[in-house]
Design an enzyme around this catalytic site. Structure first.
Site, PDB file in Angstrom:
ATOM      1  N   PHE A 130      89.872  45.277  29.251  1.00 54.22           N
ATOM      2  CA  PHE A 130      88.722  45.047  28.064  1.00 54.22           C
ATOM      3  C   PHE A 130      88.136  46.692  27.745  1.00 54.22           C
ATOM      4  O   PHE A 130      88.426  47.210  28.398  1.00 54.22           O
ATOM      5  CB  PHE A 130      87.021  44.929  29.481  1.00 54.22           C
ATOM      6  CG  PHE A 130      86.868  43.152  29.689  1.00 54.22           C
ATOM      7  CD1 PHE A 130      87.404  42.944  30.328  1.00 54.22           C
ATOM      8  CD2 PHE A 130      85.152  42.428  28.888  1.00 54.22           C
ATOM      9  CE1 PHE A 130      87.541  41.165  31.011  1.00 54.22           C
ATOM     10  CE2 PHE A 130      85.774  42.185  28.974  1.00 54.22           C
ATOM     11  CZ  PHE A 130      86.717  40.755  30.238  1.00 54.22           C
ATOM     12  N   ILE A 132      85.728  48.355  25.853  1.00 55.22           N
ATOM     13  CA  ILE A 132      84.615  47.958  24.863  1.00 55.22           C
ATOM     14  C   ILE A 132      84.019  49.463  24.383  1.00 55.22           C
ATOM     15  O   ILE A 132      83.874  50.580  24.778  1.00 55.22           O
ATOM     16  CB  ILE A 132      83.495  47.155  25.521  1.00 55.22           C
ATOM     17  CG1 ILE A 132      84.248  45.815  26.034  1.00 55.22           C
ATOM     18  CG2 ILE A 132      82.579  46.777  25.255  1.00 55.22           C
ATOM     19  CD1 ILE A 132      84.013  45.320  25.674  1.00 55.22           C
ATOM     20  N   VAL A 221      91.321  48.678  32.119  1.00 54.94           N
ATOM     21  CA  VAL A 221      92.211  49.416  30.514  1.00 54.94           C
ATOM     22  C   VAL A 221      92.425  50.897  30.933  1.00 54.94           C
ATOM     23  O   VAL A 221      93.802  51.396  30.215  1.00 54.94           O
ATOM     24  CB  VAL A 221      91.315  49.134  29.396  1.00 54.94           C
ATOM     25  CG1 VAL A 221      90.038  50.104  29.052  1.00 54.94           C
ATOM     26  CG2 VAL A 221      92.458  49.397  27.941  1.00 54.94           C
ATOM     27  N   ASP A 222      91.858  51.497  31.411  1.00 57.34           N
ATOM     28  CA  ASP A 222      91.997  53.271  31.648  1.00 57.34           C
ATOM     29  C   ASP A 222      93.151  54.037  32.051  1.00 57.34           C
ATOM     30  O   ASP A 222      92.939  54.211  33.442  1.00 57.34           O
ATOM     31  CB  ASP A 222      90.647  53.532  31.428  1.00 57.34           C
ATOM     32  CG  ASP A 222      89.650  52.984  33.105  1.00 57.34           C
ATOM     33  OD1 ASP A 222      88.901  54.058  32.963  1.00 57.34           O
ATOM     34  OD2 ASP A 222      89.813  52.129  32.784  1.00 57.34           O
ATOM     35  N   GLU A 312      82.412  45.724  41.758  1.00 55.10           N
ATOM     36  CA  GLU A 312      83.582  45.776  42.513  1.00 55.10           C
ATOM     37  C   GLU A 312      83.118  45.894  43.913  1.00 55.10           C
ATOM     38  O   GLU A 312      83.179  45.107  45.085  1.00 55.10           O
ATOM     39  CB  GLU A 312      83.991  47.707  42.249  1.00 55.10           C
ATOM     40  CG  GLU A 312      84.770  47.619  43.585  1.00 55.10           C
ATOM     41  CD  GLU A 312      85.681  49.074  43.481  1.00 55.10           C
ATOM     42  OE1 GLU A 312      85.008  50.268  44.612  1.00 55.10           O
ATOM     43  OE2 GLU A 312      86.537  49.501  43.210  1.00 55.10           O
TER      44      GLU A 312
HETATM   45  O1  48C Z   1      85.775  48.534  28.265  1.00 57.06           O
HETATM   46  C1  48C Z   1      84.960  49.815  28.425  1.00 57.06           C
HETATM   47  N1  48C Z   1      84.140  50.529  28.045  1.00 57.06           N
HETATM   48  C2  48C Z   1      83.255  50.751  28.325  1.00 57.06           C
HETATM   49  O2  48C Z   1      82.018  51.935  28.018  1.00 57.06           O
HETATM   50  C3  48C Z   1      82.851  51.194  29.966  1.00 57.06           C
HETATM   51  C4  48C Z   1      83.996  50.501  31.097  1.00 57.06           C
HETATM   52  N2  48C Z   1      84.931  49.299  29.970  1.00 57.06           N
HETATM   53  C5  48C Z   1      85.571  48.656  30.443  1.00 57.06           C
HETATM   54  O3  48C Z   1      85.738  48.829  31.985  1.00 57.06           O
HETATM   55  C6  48C Z   1      87.039  49.339  30.801  1.00 57.06           C
HETATM   56  O4  48C Z   1      87.882  48.264  30.608  1.00 57.06           O
HETATM   57  C7  48C Z   1      87.076  49.821  31.967  1.00 57.06           C
HETATM   58  O5  48C Z   1      88.309  49.990  32.987  1.00 57.06           O
HETATM   59  C8  48C Z   1      86.313  48.825  33.134  1.00 57.06           C
HETATM   60  C9  48C Z   1      85.880  50.117  34.104  1.00 57.06           C
HETATM   61  N3  48C Z   1      86.471  50.828  35.160  1.00 57.06           N
HETATM   62  C10 48C Z   1      86.204  51.939  34.384  1.00 57.06           C
HETATM   63  O6  48C Z   1      85.340  52.531  33.821  1.00 57.06           O
HETATM   64  C11 48C Z   1      87.733  53.380  35.951  1.00 57.06           C
HETATM   65  N4  48C Z   1      88.533  52.648  35.543  1.00 57.06           N
HETATM   66  C12 48C Z   1      86.747  52.784  36.551  1.00 57.06           C
END
Ligand code: 48C
Length: 361
Positions: A130, A132, A221-222, A312
């Site tokens: 994702f 977003i 994704v991060d 989680e």
């Molecule tokens: O894509 C987004 N946008 C946001 O604004 C917040 C979360 N996310 C998705 O959710 C990303 O894919 C992130 O990887 C995931 C939530 N996971 C994290 O933010 C850290 N890896 C904990």
């Protein structure tokens, strides 16, 4: 002369003649009536010829008729060191759970054997991610590194869920690999963005993924791939040990502890603490998992409850009552916040340090 050579070449016939000769000489020596041993010989001949008929049936059809449907499995010849029953590869970590699910660590598997097996079935793997709002900025590193390390040599569909389709970079993919952009709405709160992934993965699995891939891996994704992540992760339903808790006892796990919540786990229960950013399995199992988690979240939302660590927490609740069939070691989802413990021989998939406020609003 021909009959003689035919007899020599046919083991059955030769055997019969030898037995007959032996019997005849035995009974002659013993002085038993000729007709008695002739009767015996006839019996012997019947046995041998029945068996011979069976054999010829077998040979004429090539295989026994009832086995002919089994496809010839031609496993290519692979040379590798034999496992040593008394000398396990890893003695410093748990490599199997009490319910006999393997825990995948460096050194516990032969990737060559596994690749051969999964090429046999021409496996198709989906990877959901994702991006977003501002998280689109992580896509380039994510996809570029996945092309180097994720399921190399196999068929891969990257499923990128995003609200900003025009921010998705162009990539060049290796053979059998492609990227599919799925436009979805962006929720206001980051908690909702992360939690609604379960609902969206479920819905797209039912209407699309089930037709396109055999297995799905659902990750954050991060992140960046730094080492091979291959078919060793595949199983009916799998999760990954959270890097911050794999050394801790269950009462230290940050499960949801309010009994009112659908994600509630009491202090005396729990096997492991699983990372929310990594789960997967065969499509049918991913649908069950995401459906359970989404419904649990909606039930809590009705009561104005949101579990401590969002999706989680619900994933950990799911894995308590639906045990994973394979568990990935923290090699598969690491964060340098936790340093470099010796048992983690390689950081295959690493969290990218970010300033949360900068990317999350
Ligand atoms: O894509 C987004 N946008 C946001 O604004 C917040 C979360 N996310 C998705 O959710 C990303 O894919 C992130 O990887 C995931 C939530 N996971 C994290 O933010 C850290 N890896 C904990």
């Amino acid at each position: 002369m021909r009959i003689f050579s035919k007899t020599l070449s046919n083991p059955r016939r030769l055997l019969f003649c030898l037995c007959a000769g032996l019997l005849l000489s035995w009974f002659t020596l013993k002085g038993t009536g000729l007709h008695a041993n002739l009767d015996l010989l006839c019996q012997l001949h019947r046995i041998l010829s029945t068996e011979a008929d069976l054999l010829s049936q077998h040979n004429s059809t090539g295989t026994n008729s009832h086995l002919s449907h089994l496809k010839d499995v031609k496993l290519p010849r692979i040379l590798y060191t034999k496992s040593d029953v008394f000398n396990p590869q890893r003695t410093d970590v748990l490599t199997v759970t009490p319910w006999l699910a393997p825990i995948v660590w460096h050194g516990t598997f032969n990737r060559h054997i596994l690749n051969t097996q999964f090429h046999q079935i021409d496996v198709r793997v989906g990877l959901t991610v994702f991006a977003i709002k501002k998280y689109t900025r992580f896509l380039n590193t994510f996809i570029e590194s996945a092309e180097k390390f994720f399921m190399v040599g196999h068929k891969v569909n990257y499923y990128v869920f995003t609200d900003r389709v025009n921010e998705i970079p162009n990539f060049t993919f290796a053979k059998g690999r492609r990227l599919v952009v799925l436009e979805v709405p962006a929720y206001e709160r980051w908690q909702d963005v992360t939690m609604r992934r379960m609902e969206m993965i479920r819905d797209f699995s039912i209407k699309r993924f089930v037709k396109e891939v055999d297995y799905l891996a659902c990750v954050d994704v991060d992140m960046v791939f730094l080492d091979e992540v291959g078919v060793e992760i595949l199983s009916n339903v799998f999760g990954a040990l959270h890097p911050g808790f794999f050394e801790k006892s269950r009462n230290e796990f940050t499960y949801e502890r309010r009994p009112q919540s659908s994600a509630y786990i009491p202090v005396e229960l729990g096997d492991f603490y699983f990372a929310g950013g990594y789960f997967g399995g065969v499509i049918e199992e991913v649908i069950k998992l995401t459906n359970y988690c989404h419904n649990a979240m909606m039930a809590d939302k009705q009561q104005n409850i949101e579990a401590l660590w969002q999706d989680e927490s619900y994933l950990n609740r799911y894995f308590l009552s639906h045990k994973p069939t394979k568990i990935l070691s923290p090699e598969y989802i690491w964060n340098n916040y936790y340093g470099s413990p010796a048992v983690v021989k390689t950081k295959r998939f690493l969290g990218i340090d970010k300033i949360y406020d900068e990317v999350r609003f």
